[in-house]
Motif scaffolding. Structure first.
Motif, PDB file in Angstrom:
ATOM      1  N   VAL A 117       4.449  -6.642   5.166  1.00 44.43           N
ATOM      2  CA  VAL A 117       3.898  -5.290   4.623  1.00 44.43           C
ATOM      3  C   VAL A 117       4.939  -4.617   3.863  1.00 44.43           C
ATOM      4  CG1 VAL A 117       2.693  -3.096   5.147  1.00 44.43           C
ATOM      5  CG2 VAL A 117       2.175  -5.443   6.444  1.00 44.43           C
ATOM      6  N   ARG A 175       1.217  -2.304   9.635  1.00 44.20           N
ATOM      7  CA  ARG A 175       1.895  -3.060  10.125  1.00 44.20           C
ATOM      8  C   ARG A 175       1.416  -3.729  11.803  1.00 44.20           C
ATOM      9  NH1 ARG A 175       6.470  -3.876   7.314  1.00 44.20           N
ATOM     10  NH2 ARG A 175       7.110  -2.408   5.955  1.00 44.20           N
ATOM     11  N   LEU A 190       5.703  -0.924   2.220  1.00 44.83           N
ATOM     12  CA  LEU A 190       5.169   0.419   1.557  1.00 44.83           C
ATOM     13  C   LEU A 190       5.876   0.824   0.498  1.00 44.83           C
ATOM     14  CD1 LEU A 190       3.733   3.317   2.899  1.00 44.83           C
ATOM     15  CD2 LEU A 190       5.925   3.836   3.945  1.00 44.83           C
ATOM     16  N   ASP A 209       0.669  -1.145   0.158  1.00 45.23           N
ATOM     17  CA  ASP A 209       0.047   0.138   0.146  1.00 45.23           C
ATOM     18  C   ASP A 209       0.875   1.142  -0.089  1.00 45.23           C
ATOM     19  OD1 ASP A 209      -3.028   0.515   0.837  1.00 45.23           O
ATOM     20  OD2 ASP A 209      -1.988   2.368   0.820  1.00 45.23           O
ATOM     21  N   ASN A 252       0.059   3.947   1.559  1.00 48.18           N
ATOM     22  CA  ASN A 252      -0.031   4.700   2.815  1.00 48.18           C
ATOM     23  C   ASN A 252       0.312   3.596   3.740  1.00 48.18           C
ATOM     24  OD1 ASN A 252      -1.137   7.059   2.189  1.00 48.18           O
ATOM     25  ND2 ASN A 252      -3.058   6.141   1.929  1.00 48.18           N
ATOM     26  N   ASN A 253       0.945   3.845   5.153  1.00 52.74           N
ATOM     27  CA  ASN A 253       1.260   2.763   6.039  1.00 52.74           C
ATOM     28  C   ASN A 253       0.285   2.700   7.109  1.00 52.74           C
ATOM     29  OD1 ASN A 253       1.362   5.155   7.613  1.00 52.74           O
ATOM     30  ND2 ASN A 253       2.847   4.586   8.846  1.00 52.74           N
ATOM     31  N   TYR A 254      -1.159   2.982   6.723  1.00 50.90           N
ATOM     32  CA  TYR A 254      -1.951   2.969   7.479  1.00 50.90           C
ATOM     33  C   TYR A 254      -3.346   2.491   6.771  1.00 50.90           C
ATOM     34  CZ  TYR A 254      -3.088   7.609   5.415  1.00 50.90           C
ATOM     35  OH  TYR A 254      -3.469   8.458   4.745  1.00 50.90           O
ATOM     36  N   PRO A 268      -1.833   2.060  11.732  1.00 52.45           N
ATOM     37  CA  PRO A 268      -0.761   1.423  11.227  1.00 52.45           C
ATOM     38  C   PRO A 268      -1.023  -0.105  10.564  1.00 52.45           C
ATOM     39  CG  PRO A 268       0.081   2.630  12.954  1.00 52.45           C
ATOM     40  CD  PRO A 268      -1.303   2.537  13.107  1.00 52.45           C
TER      41      PRO A 268
END
Length: 436
Positions: free
Chosen positions: A90, A79, A92, A50, A52-54, A77
């Motif tokens: 995951v 992760r 980024l 993704d 975004n990390n969230y 998040p």
């Protein structure tokens, strides 16, 4: 199959050997996250990508835009969410293309991620129907950044109105136009009206926020076109009681920094919010496929992309039809059910060789909140709620769907405080206001 992304150190790879099938999920929204959770703990290597990390709980974005919640209340998040599942990693990164022959996903930084099965759950973006020049003047509501920008525009306009000496300019600054009569537009208009009439009512000395104009524009003949007529009519009456000026059957002709033009009539407005349409992400272009008008990828009954049996599309990315052949709506519950279904099905297929079953959507209700004590809930033919009971159910469902216990506790306490005091604690201007 050899991947160009190096394998993680052996100390952290506690679940699957490199020879295990690799499932790559592009997108950590409702569909992608549900699929990842369904695949967690299996004998498969799972990679979530993704930009975004969230993970964002998008149905509550409008509450960030109207100062009811903070971004951290509705985002977590990725992760952290998946940290307890050793077979899930995951990344980024931003996807720029797919090589279906080599089975590789190409990232913007030049890396390639190999896959045995690929799940495209990239969501949707706003569309201005060919008028992209309107975007700088009418932000949509698809991201935290856009929600914060809308909040800044609304709050900054009141601040400037407090200092304005020209009555016409003051009226313009205290006018908000919301374009689109679907759930997003209805919820935004109601929440902005409550913000002005309750939370801001006693905070200014030279203006009366309760006299702010909130105008809701819909080109169609009624609000909430996907809901039954009686629920749509109730939503309209509830908005009018909040002071919202509803304009039906009026198409937008232009939007600029000074306001909006509807059906030949100019409306000066400092804030215009766009909620009139969405289009799917560019995933179809990666595959070179034709799409429907909303940019969605046609899929088979098992959610595989037509012509690409090892590639699947979910959520807003997919043109998936129900048993009667009607396209499923772009709702969070559709995406979640598809993600869970496909994750479990792939788990069985890749580990036990069972065939993929078709996806069947189970409607758990479509809802929209109008304001304090007012909401509508449609469960299908003959089953619907409105008013206080629908409002309570809407709140309960949204709290339960938040991914983290701490988020549920924070949101519940903030809603309770807001209910008892009419106050909103996230009234922060955190980005530079536009020069309008």
């Amino acid at each position: 199959m050899t991947d160009s992304i190096p394998a993680p150190p052996a100390a952290t790879d506690r679940s699957c050997p490199d020879s295990a099938p690799r499932v790559v999920i592009v997108g950590a929204g409702f569909a992608g996250l549900a699929a990842a959770k369904a695949l967690a703990g299996s004998a498969l290597r799972v990679t979530v990508i993704d930009h975004n990390n969230y993970h964002l709980f998008a149905p509550l974005l409008y509450q960030v835009a109207t100062a009811a919640l903070s971004p951290a209340d509705i985002a977590e998040p990725v992760r952290h969410i998946l940290a307890g599942h050793p077979n899930v990693e995951v990344i980024l990164g931003t996807v720029e293309g797919i090589d279906t022959t080599a089975r590789r996903v190409r990232l913007r930084d030049g890396e390639n991620v190999g896959y045995d099965r690929l799940l495209l759950a990239t969501g949707s973006t706003s569309t201005y129907f060919g008028h992209d020049d309107w975007a700088p003047h009418a932000p949509a509501l698809k991201s935290i950044e856009e929600a914060r920008e809308i909040r800044t525009r609304v709050l900054s306009a009141f601040e400037r109105a407090e200092r304005a000496r020209d009555p016409a300019e003051r009226e313009r600054l205290m006018t908000v136009v919301v374009v689109g009569g679907g759930p997003t537009g209805v919820e935004m208009a109601g929440s902005i009206a409550e913000l002005a009439r309750h939370a801001l009512a006693r905070d200014f000395r030279h203006i009366d926020p309760t006299r702010a104009r909130v105008i809701l524009v819909e080109a169609g003949p009624r609000l909430l076109a996907a809901f039954p007529d009686d629920l749509a009519a109730y939503a309209g009456r509830s908005l009018e009681r909040l002071g919202v000026d509803i304009r039906l059957g009026q198409a937008v002709e232009s939007i600029d920094e000074g306001g909006i033009t509807l059906a030949g009539r100019r409306i000066p407005a400092a804030t215009v919010v766009w909620g009139a349409g969405v289009t799917a992400s560019p995933a179809a272009a990666w595959l070179g496929l034709a799409t429907d008008r909303s940019g969605r990828i046609p899929v088979e009954a098992d959610l595989s992309v037509t012509g690409f049996p090892d590639v699947y599309a979910l959520g807003d990315t997919a043109l998936c039809r129900d048993a009667e052949g009607r396209p499923l709506p772009g709702l969070a519950q559709v995406a979640q059910q598809q993600g869970t279904h496909l994750g479990r099905a792939l788990r069985d297929t890749l580990t036990r060789g069972t065939p993929l079953p078709p996806f069947r959507f189970r409607n758990r209700g479509n809802a929209a909140i109008v304001g304090r004590h007012a909401a509508v809930f449609d469960f299908g033919p003959g089953r619907r709620l409105r008013g206080f009971s629908a409002w309570l159910l809407w709140a309960a469902v949204h709290v339960v769907l938040l991914v983290d216990f701490a988020q549920r506790a924070r949101v519940s306490l903030q809603w309770l405080w807001r209910y008892l005091t009419y106050r909103r604690g996230a009234r922060l201007i955190t980005v530079p206001p536009p020069r309008r």
